[in-house]
Every structure is written in structure tokens, then in C-alpha cells.
Design an enzyme around this catalytic site. Structure first.
Site, PDB file in Angstrom:
ATOM      1  N   ASN A 210      -1.106   0.680 -11.470  1.00 36.81           N
ATOM      2  CA  ASN A 210      -2.273   1.381 -10.919  1.00 36.81           C
ATOM      3  C   ASN A 210      -2.693   2.497 -11.865  1.00 36.81           C
ATOM      4  O   ASN A 210      -2.088   2.691 -12.927  1.00 36.81           O
ATOM      5  CB  ASN A 210      -1.960   1.910  -9.517  1.00 36.81           C
ATOM      6  CG  ASN A 210      -0.770   2.849  -9.547  1.00 36.81           C
ATOM      7  OD1 ASN A 210      -0.827   3.917 -10.139  1.00 36.81           O
ATOM      8  ND2 ASN A 210       0.331   2.426  -8.935  1.00 36.81           N
ATOM      9  N   ILE A 307      10.341   4.353  -0.818  1.00 37.91           N
ATOM     10  CA  ILE A 307      11.323   5.372  -1.224  1.00 37.91           C
ATOM     11  C   ILE A 307      11.211   6.603  -0.319  1.00 37.91           C
ATOM     12  O   ILE A 307      12.198   7.122   0.206  1.00 37.91           O
ATOM     13  CB  ILE A 307      11.096   5.779  -2.699  1.00 37.91           C
ATOM     14  CG1 ILE A 307      11.117   4.528  -3.581  1.00 37.91           C
ATOM     15  CG2 ILE A 307      12.130   6.789  -3.152  1.00 37.91           C
ATOM     16  CD1 ILE A 307      10.621   4.755  -5.003  1.00 37.91           C
ATOM     17  N   LYS A 341       6.122   8.263   8.698  1.00 38.83           N
ATOM     18  CA  LYS A 341       7.271   8.369   7.790  1.00 38.83           C
ATOM     19  C   LYS A 341       8.140   9.590   8.104  1.00 38.83           C
ATOM     20  O   LYS A 341       9.069   9.878   7.351  1.00 38.83           O
ATOM     21  CB  LYS A 341       6.796   8.439   6.335  1.00 38.83           C
ATOM     22  CG  LYS A 341       6.013   7.202   5.853  1.00 38.83           C
ATOM     23  CD  LYS A 341       5.911   7.179   4.333  1.00 38.83           C
ATOM     24  CE  LYS A 341       4.947   6.105   3.873  1.00 38.83           C
ATOM     25  NZ  LYS A 341       4.982   5.888   2.424  1.00 38.83           N
TER      26      LYS A 341
HETATM   27  O1  C5P Z   1       2.233   4.764   2.612  1.00 42.60           O
HETATM   28  P1  C5P Z   1       1.766   5.091   1.241  1.00 42.60           P
HETATM   29  O2  C5P Z   1       2.310   4.121   0.246  1.00 42.60           O
HETATM   30  O3  C5P Z   1       0.301   5.198   1.108  1.00 42.60           O
HETATM   31  O4  C5P Z   1       2.396   6.552   0.966  1.00 42.60           O
HETATM   32  C1  C5P Z   1       2.235   7.245  -0.230  1.00 42.60           C
HETATM   33  C2  C5P Z   1       3.413   8.164  -0.417  1.00 42.60           C
HETATM   34  O5  C5P Z   1       4.617   7.384  -0.312  1.00 42.60           O
HETATM   35  C3  C5P Z   1       3.457   8.793  -1.786  1.00 42.60           C
HETATM   36  O6  C5P Z   1       4.059  10.056  -1.659  1.00 42.60           O
HETATM   37  C4  C5P Z   1       4.346   7.839  -2.579  1.00 42.60           C
HETATM   38  O7  C5P Z   1       4.995   8.505  -3.650  1.00 42.60           O
HETATM   39  C5  C5P Z   1       5.327   7.363  -1.534  1.00 42.60           C
HETATM   40  N1  C5P Z   1       5.803   5.993  -1.714  1.00 42.60           N
HETATM   41  C6  C5P Z   1       7.127   5.746  -2.012  1.00 42.60           C
HETATM   42  N2  C5P Z   1       7.581   4.455  -2.132  1.00 42.60           N
HETATM   43  C7  C5P Z   1       6.744   3.417  -1.975  1.00 42.60           C
HETATM   44  C8  C5P Z   1       5.395   3.637  -1.647  1.00 42.60           C
HETATM   45  C9  C5P Z   1       4.946   4.933  -1.531  1.00 42.60           C
HETATM   46  O8  C5P Z   1       7.896   6.692  -2.200  1.00 42.60           O
HETATM   47  N3  C5P Z   1       7.194   2.185  -2.113  1.00 42.60           N
END
Ligand code: C5P
Length: 415
Positions: A210, A307, A341
């Protein structure tokens, strides 16, 4: 809160039932070492007497611009210059409206126009008044001008209603003022930060990724170091040099980022997930470069580990901050993400505005936490990161205080 030692705080009190808390606020500010002078609006004097605040501040309380005796002691312009910071608590809807308009028809509004000191306001009002578009527009204007909006909290109100509009507690406000002067709001704390994009391989030469540049996450790492933290940065592939005094661990995929974070998180006090982690990765990675053959190619995708959600679900969990990059309905999505979350804070931004967000050097954020929110207007990512870290430190300290208070109460109950 040694940051407030010998600091000159001008406390403005406007008319609202929460004015009774201003008396305690004066005491708490003085306990923290600040010199306090108080200016009251006419409305405020209906709720609490100047004499009370005079006794607690140890200084004459000002209520009018044209008070010859008070002006002879310290003129209003002198008082505006005297302040290192101005805090208005409670700030009524009327006072916020007048500040937004730049009126100078009473002492407090005049002082606010005549000072160069940072201004903090602690709104307190009925929840319908708080949510009224007029109030929200005034707040947006004040925020844009750099006014710090502290709160309000959500809860039961003096009028019997429930909702946003409660003035923050005096100690929370003292902490907010202290943060302005703090050079080490995260002193001694371990902070784990993710930044940049991830790359999910399709074959040996292609990947899904991205547009994240990592600039925001790197700026947050620098700001955390400035605030006195020990910082570990887990970074996806970016074109940035590792910041000084930061332990930087480079990863490629979401799975690698997940593994490094889970190995480090136990020793972290705060976790800030600024990375744009891929939500999906190819189900299989081709061993050799895929050849173009058919007109269409189907890629099977599977979810990557979340994560941030996993860290927030740990017991004990560090103070967790997530980012939300949205293209529409910012508040709704950000609040939903925070709840889903179980995050302590969400920093949300719109990524479809020109000149800010992904790849840009500037950004604007709205922060959401339990019972509060705060907008950080568009500015350089470096400065924005400092403001974000200041807010995170504030909420982190509030959570620590809340938890130690709860532990004390539990100990008393079981004694
Ligand atoms: O739910 P979403 O993916 O939109 O959330 C974004 C937040 O979650 C950001 O802080 C991103 O760093 C974290 N994130 C993560 N692991 C993922 C997807 C998103 O830590 N697989």
C-alpha cells in the site's frame, strides 16, 4: 508534577455548575508548584464567590476590566503577559462561542485576546448544548487556532442527563497543563511502534502493498524519544533512515511484523500501531515468477494476523494506540474500531484529502479515547507526532492513576 513549579497559570472560570470544582483545581495547581491568578466571568460569580478563589489562590481575583483598584495593582494587559498558560475551567458554551468570535467585552475574553500564552479550555455543559452544531463549530475553530481542548468527560450531569459535557477532574486538568511544559512526558517508559507498509509476496518478484511511506510512524518514534521514552520501531519497507536513539527492526510481511511485535510487547508500556499492515496476503506464494498466460488471473487471499487487536487482548496489555485511515465517516469508523479492538486510543485521519495522509508531509488527526476526543489540525507530521505523543502521555497517565486508585479501593475493601 514538577513541570508546573513556578509556572504562572491564569485560571479563567466561567459560569457553570462545574465552577465549584475550580476551587479544588486552584489548590491542585498550587500543590503542583504553580502560581495561580483567577479571572471570573460575571456568570461564574453566581456559582462560586471570588472570595473563595482569592483565599485559595492567595491572590486578588479579577472579575471586571474596568476595576480601577485592580487595574492599578496589575493591569489586564500586564496580567495577560504574566501568564505562562491560560486555562479556562469550566468553559461554558457561551465562553467558547465568545472566544471563537474573538470578543473582548469582558475581562476573561479580553485576557484571552491579549495573551500569547497557550490556551487550554475544559468545556462543561449540558450534553445537548455540547452536541449542538454551533458549539461544535466554535470548538473546531478554536482547535484550528491551536487552543487545547481538554475533555469533556462523559457521565451523569448536574441536570440529570447522561452524556458528554462533564468537566474533567481537577487532577486531569493539572496533568493537561503540565504536559504543555513537560520535556519528558514519557520519561523512563518503553514504547513499541510499528510503521510503514507491509509487503505480501505473490511470487519472488511481486507483492501486494500500500501507499504508506512510514513518515507518520517514524515521526512518532522521534517524538517519543524527545519525550524521554526508550523506543523500538518495527518498520516495514520504507525509504527513510532509522531515527537516532531508536532501536529499529526491519520486517517485510505482516507475519514477520506480528512475530517481532509479540516477542517485544511484554516489556513495553505503550504500543503504537502506526503501520499500514496488509489485511490480506496471497494464500500461496509461487515458487517461480508467474508468467502471463490467460486474460485473467485469480489470486486467492487470506487474512493476516491483526497485530493490534492481539496486543490489546493481552493480559496485561500495554497502553494501545491504533491508527484508522478512513475515506469517509471518520468518527463512526474510528469509534467502532476502538471498541471492536478494545483500544485505549484511536488516531484517525481521512486519507482522501489532497496534501495530507499517505505519502504527504502533513496530516491532521482526530483522537478518540473512552469518554473523550480531541482534534489535532493539519500540520507537519513532525509537529503532529509531538502533539500526539503529548496526548498519549496524558491519557496513559490518567489510566495509570485510575488503575492505582482502583487498586487502593480494592485493598481498602478487602482490608
Ligand atoms: O482495522 P484496521 O486494519 O483498519 O485497523 C488499523 C489499525 O490496526 C492500525 O493501527 C494498524 O497498524 C493496525 N493493524 C495491525 N495488524 C493488522 C491490521 C491492522 O496491527 N493486520
Amino acid at each position: 508534577m514538577f513541570e508546573l513549579a513556578n509556572k504562572r497559570i491564569l485560571l479563567g472560570v466561567s459560569g457553570g455548575i462545574a465552577a465549584y470544582k475550580s476551587a479544588d483545581l486552584v489548590r491542585r495547581l498550587r500543590d503542583a508548584g504553580a502560581e495561580v491568578r483567577v479571572a471570573m466571568t460575571a456568570g461564574a460569580t453566581q456559582f462560586i464567590t471570588p472570595l473563595t478563589l482569592q483565599a485559595l489562590s492567595g491572590q486578588p481575583v479579577r472579575t471586571a476590566v474596568f476595576d480601577a483598584e485592580a487595574e492599578a495593582a496589575m493591569g489586564h494587559i500586564e496580567l495577560a503577559r504574566w501568564a505562562d498558560a491560560v486555562l479556562i475551567a469550566p468553559a461554558s458554551a457561551n465562553t467558547l462561542a465568545r472566544l471563537a468570535q474573538g470578543l473582548a467585552d469582558d475581562l476573561l475574553s479580553t485576557l484571552c485576546l491579549a495573551t500569547r500564552a497557550p490556551l487550554l479550555v475544559a468545556p462543561a455543559m449540558n450534553q445537548v448544548m455540547w452536541e449542538h452544531p454551533a458549539t461544535q463549530t466554535n470548538l473546531a475553530l478554536l482547535r484550528e487556532r491551536g487552543v487545547h481542548i481538554c475533555g469533556p468527560g462523559v457521565g451523569g450531569q448536574a441536570c440529570g442527563e447522561f452524556g458528554p459535557g462533564r468537566m474533567l477532574e481537577p487532577m486531569e486538568l493539572v496533568a493537561a497543563v503540565a504536559t504543555l511544559f513537560s520535556s519528558g512526558a514519557l520519561a523512563g517508559l518503553q514504547v513499541l511502534i510499528t510503521a510503514g507498509p507491509t509487503r505480501e509476496p505473490i511470487d519472488p518478484v511481486r507483492f501486494i502493498s500500500n501507499r504508506s511511506s512510514g513518515k507518520m510512524g517514524y515521526a512518532v518514534a522521534v517524538a517519543a524519544v524527545e519525550a524521554g521514552a526508550r523506543v523500538t520501531l518495527v518498520s516495514g519497507p520504507v525509504a527513510l533512515s532509522p531515527p537516532e536513539h531508536v532501536e529499529c527492526i526491519h520486517v517485510d510481511t505482516a507475519a514477520e511484523m506480528h512475530a517481532v511485535v509479540m516477542a517485544r510487547v511484554q516489556s513495553s508500556d505503550l504500543f503504537i500501531a502506526a503501520a499500514a499492515v496488509a489485511d490480506y496476503r496471497p494464500q500461496t506464494v509461487a515458487e517461480h515468477k508467474l508468467k502471463k498466460q490467460a486474460a485473467a488471473l485469480q489470486l486467492g487471499l487470506q487474512r493476516t494476523p491483526d497485530i493490534l487487536a492481539e496486543v490489546a487482548a493481552l493480559h496485561p496489555a500495554p497502553f494501545t494506540v491504533g491508527f484508522a485511515a478512513e475515506t469517509e465517516r471518520l468518527a463512526e469508523h474510528a469509534r467502532g474500531k476502538r471498541m471492536a479492538k478494545s483500544l485505549d486510543m484511536v488516531a484517525a485521519n481521512l486519507v482522501n484529502l489532497p496534501g495530507q495522509g499517505f505519502e504527504a508531509d502533513e496530516n491532521a488527526l482526530t483522537l478518540y479515547w473512552e469518554g473523550g476526543e480531541c482534534g489535532l489540525p493539519r500540520m507537519s507530521k513532525t509537529q503532529l507526532a509531538r502533539e500526539l505523543i503529548a496526548q498519549i502521555a496524558l491519557r496513559y497517565q490518567a489510566k495509570q492513576q485510575h488503575q492505582s486508585g482502583a487498586a487502593d479501593r480494592h485493598a481498602e475493601d478487602t482490608a
